[in-house]
Design an enzyme around this catalytic site. Structure first.
Site, mmCIF file in Angstrom:
data_model
loop_
_atom_site.group_PDB
_atom_site.id
_atom_site.type_symbol
_atom_site.label_atom_id
_atom_site.label_comp_id
_atom_site.label_asym_id
_atom_site.label_seq_id
_atom_site.Cartn_x
_atom_site.Cartn_y
_atom_site.Cartn_z
ATOM 1 C CD GLU A 5 -1.257 -2.045 1.969
ATOM 2 O OE1 GLU A 5 -1.844 -3.114 2.982
ATOM 3 O OE2 GLU A 5 0.344 -2.959 2.410
ATOM 4 C CB CYS B 119 -0.382 -2.374 8.731
ATOM 5 S SG CYS B 119 0.696 -1.216 8.193
ATOM 6 C CB CYS C 16 -0.480 0.559 5.157
ATOM 7 S SG CYS C 16 1.185 0.024 4.659
#
Length: 134
Positions: A67, A93, A96
């Site tokens: 990402e 996560c 991100c």
């Protein structure tokens, strides 16, 4: 789910195969107005060795997530990710998720669950549409 969602996830899965990471290969696409405006996969920064793990099999701390690579790539291109959809093979996560919010992405579609859900929780809290595709 939108008509092309499964195809974009399939394309992100193919893109993940570009990753040199052994533990997990993740791919991401940013799509706006049914056009792919960016792509990314997890790996080391440009100009670094193409090994994500150290000699003990631990992921190096400077490895970028798919990402993050897609978002920084769209920033370099001069395109805008405002209002776009991010397709990613693994759920984002927390780090991100923060980038996704700041990039103006309005929808995230993912395939695989990550063991932690704090990234997904933050995206939902920010009002971003989050969908899991099988």
């Amino acid at each position: 789910m939108e008509k092309f969602d499964e195809r974009y996830i399939e394309m992100a899965s193919v893109w993940a195969k570009n990753s040199y990471c052994k533990r997990r290969q993740v791919g991401a696409l940013i799509v706006k107005n049914r056009m792919i405006i960016s792509d990314g996969y997890n790996g080391t920064p440009s100009g670094f060795e193409n090994q994500c793990e150290d000699e003990n099999g631990v992921t190096k701390p400077y490895v970028l997530h798919a990402e993050a690579n897609a978002i920084t790539k769209v920033a370099k291109s001069g395109n805008s990710s405002e209002g776009a959809t991010l397709f990613v093979t693994a759920s984002p996560c927390l780090e991100c998720a923060k980038l996704i919010i700041q990039a103006g992405i309005k929808r995230v579609v993912y395939r695989d669950e990550y063991r932690l859900t704090d990234g997904i929780d933050l995206l939902k809290r920010a009002g971003i549409i989050v969908e899991k595709v099988d």
